[in-house]
Design an enzyme around this catalytic site. Structure first.
Site, short mmCIF file in Angstrom:
data_model
loop_
_atom_site.label_atom_id
_atom_site.label_comp_id
_atom_site.label_asym_id
_atom_site.label_seq_id
_atom_site.Cartn_x
_atom_site.Cartn_y
_atom_site.Cartn_z
N THR A 34 34.21 49.07 10.73
CA THR A 34 33.15 50.07 10.35
C THR A 34 31.89 49.40 10.46
O THR A 34 30.75 49.97 10.54
CB THR A 34 33.68 50.57 9.20
OG1 THR A 34 34.96 51.14 9.19
CG2 THR A 34 32.47 51.55 8.80
N TYR A 47 33.61 58.87 11.92
CA TYR A 47 33.21 57.85 12.67
C TYR A 47 34.20 57.31 13.39
O TYR A 47 35.47 57.42 13.44
CB TYR A 47 32.33 56.90 11.80
CG TYR A 47 33.22 56.23 11.12
CD1 TYR A 47 33.89 56.46 9.77
CD2 TYR A 47 33.49 54.96 11.29
CE1 TYR A 47 34.45 55.65 9.01
CE2 TYR A 47 34.34 54.11 10.64
CZ TYR A 47 34.91 54.35 9.33
OH TYR A 47 35.67 53.72 8.69
N SER A 80 40.20 47.51 12.42
CA SER A 80 41.34 46.46 11.89
C SER A 80 42.70 46.83 11.66
O SER A 80 43.26 45.98 11.54
CB SER A 80 40.55 45.50 10.82
OG SER A 80 40.86 46.35 9.51
N GLN A 81 42.66 48.22 11.98
CA GLN A 81 44.04 48.65 11.75
C GLN A 81 44.92 48.08 13.18
O GLN A 81 45.89 48.50 13.09
CB GLN A 81 44.11 50.39 11.71
CG GLN A 81 43.27 50.94 12.90
CD GLN A 81 42.17 51.39 12.30
OE1 GLN A 81 41.27 50.28 11.69
NE2 GLN A 81 41.27 52.45 12.59
N THR A 113 37.66 46.65 7.46
CA THR A 113 37.96 46.18 6.23
C THR A 113 39.53 46.39 5.71
O THR A 113 40.10 46.02 4.68
CB THR A 113 37.17 46.92 4.90
OG1 THR A 113 37.40 48.71 5.12
CG2 THR A 113 35.79 46.85 5.00
N ASP A 114 40.26 47.33 6.64
CA ASP A 114 41.78 47.72 6.36
C ASP A 114 42.60 46.68 6.31
O ASP A 114 43.56 46.29 5.38
CB ASP A 114 42.13 48.79 7.52
CG ASP A 114 41.62 49.98 7.66
OD1 ASP A 114 40.57 50.23 6.40
OD2 ASP A 114 41.67 50.90 8.39
N LYS A 186 42.11 45.23 -0.97
CA LYS A 186 41.25 46.24 -0.71
C LYS A 186 41.92 47.34 -1.74
O LYS A 186 43.02 47.68 -1.58
CB LYS A 186 41.38 46.82 0.65
CG LYS A 186 40.62 48.07 0.94
CD LYS A 186 40.34 48.58 2.32
CE LYS A 186 39.59 49.88 2.73
NZ LYS A 186 39.28 50.04 3.89
N GLU A 307 65.74 40.09 -12.10
CA GLU A 307 66.78 41.16 -12.08
C GLU A 307 67.88 40.89 -10.58
O GLU A 307 69.01 41.38 -10.79
CB GLU A 307 66.38 42.34 -11.94
CG GLU A 307 65.98 42.93 -13.35
CD GLU A 307 65.58 44.59 -13.27
OE1 GLU A 307 66.25 45.23 -13.31
OE2 GLU A 307 64.33 44.77 -13.40
N1 ASP Z 1 39.36 51.37 9.63
C1 ASP Z 1 38.32 50.41 9.60
C2 ASP Z 1 38.57 48.92 9.88
O1 ASP Z 1 39.29 48.48 9.30
C3 ASP Z 1 37.57 50.33 8.25
C4 ASP Z 1 36.72 49.45 7.90
O2 ASP Z 1 36.20 48.48 8.56
O3 ASP Z 1 35.86 49.77 6.48
O4 ASP Z 1 38.26 48.69 10.83
#
Ligand code: ASP
Length: 350
Positions: A34, A47, A80-81, A113-114, A186, A307
């Protein structure tokens, strides 16, 4: 008079050269996310990640040139997904090259961030240098109102040039905070204040271009890690199975049928299985597929022999690793051994 002018010019040139030389050399590796995202209108939440290149990111924060001699390279430009083993290998090898062969004092990686926490932990186990490596991203795209990317990037460079961040392992720098690769998670889908360090909290923070460290990670990492990817081209296949009431054994069985090398359970509570899933897990382990029990609970360890009798079944308990970090450690552990006790030891140390 001419001589004085000449001396003055020489002195000025020398001073400029020395001040340039005195600045640490930092490479920014851009991977997308992002922070490099663009929305159709700055007020929109819709976006696409990974749109603008490294130069645009650098241009947005000219102030970083006061902190360091900075240059950039674009490794990939993805959300980053879509992060994967191939990019991780490229990234680890490139960081090692920059720090150990090309004389850089630190590396900053811009990242979505993902899966930032996964990349950070992977690098924490595979970078062979104690120089700072800092990941930064943003929750708002580059052209959003109040975009958080420029400040995060500036702070990440400030951390990368800081002697305080040497030997700390790989760090994430978000929202003025420094987080350790092993514990960072996250926690919020959309807020800027999304990253947390779990029960142990943050490692430090960055304020006014200065990094402050509050605590030191106590797990093995970077120069003390035995994992070496320099000759690796492919990783063992490790998947994650999610636990829930009345869980279907089908996902676990699918990994078994696809010849996966390891399976991590994101179990309920202290890494517990639903009974039908447990049956498949026992068979998988007997077949040589390593099972690691972890938990879908956001906090707390998955304990050995609680357990579930791990000794009896040769399961590994993930201890303080959440499922996604356990997957990375198991993947690297399987490049070294298939002995469950040795793998359990890795989970204690890393
Ligand atoms: N989907 C985005 C990514 O991980 C989200 C982000 O960067 O905040 O690339």
């Amino acid at each position: 008079m001419k001589l004085i002018k000449l001396f003055a010019t020489l002195a000025l040139t020398l001073a400029v050269c020395l001040s340039l030389e005195a600045k640490p050399k930092i490479r920014i590796i851009a991977t997308g996310g992002t922070i490099a995202g663009v929305s159709s209108t700055s007020a929109s939440s819709a976006y696409t990640a990974g749109q603008v290149g490294i130069q645009t990111l650098l241009d947005a924060v000219p102030q970083i040139l006061n902190l360091a001699e900075v240059d950039g390279e674009q490794l990939v430009n993805i959300g980053s997904q879509d992060m994967n083993d191939e990019v991780w290998l490229k990234l680890a090898k490139r960081v090692n090259q920059l720090l150990n062969e090309e004389g850089y004092d630190g590396v900053v990686i811009t990242h979505g961030t993902d899966t930032m926490e996964e990349t950070a932990y992977f690098l924490n186990l595979t970078v062979k240098s104690d120089k700072p490596v800092v990941l930064a991203g943003s929750m708002r795209p580059s052209n959003a109102i109040s975009a958080d990317g420029p400040a995060n990037l500036y702070n990440a460079v400030a951390a990368a040039v800081s002697p305080a961040c040497k030997g700390m392992g790989v760090l994430c720098c978000m929202n003025n905070q420094l987080l350790d690769a092993k514990t960072v998670i996250k926690t919020h889908t959309i807020d800027c204040d999304t990253f947390e360090g779990g029960p142990s909290g943050i490692i430090g923070y960055v304020y006014n271009g200065e990094a402050y460290i509050l605590q030191t990670p106590n797990n093995k990492h970077t120069v003390n890690s035995i994992f070496d990817v320099s000759k690796i081209t492919k990783f063992p296949k490790v998947g994650i199975v999610y636990g829930y009431a009345n869980a279907s054994p089908l996902p676990m069985q699918a990994f078994v049928d696809a010849n996966f090398d390891g399976i991590v359970l994101a179990g309920v509570g202290d890494g517990n299985f639903y009974k039908d899933v447990f049956e498949v897990a026992v068979k998988a382990q007997n077949q040589g597929i390593q099972i690691v029990r972890s938990s879908r609970c956001p906090t707390g360890p998955t304990c050995l022999n609680s357990e579930v009798d791990d000794e009896k079944y040769h399961f590994v308990a993930s201890l303080s690793h959440n499922p996604q970090k356990a997957r990375i450690l198991l993947m690297l552990a399987l490049t070294k051994t298939h002995d469950w006790q040795e793998i359990q030891q890795f989970f204690k140390e890393y």
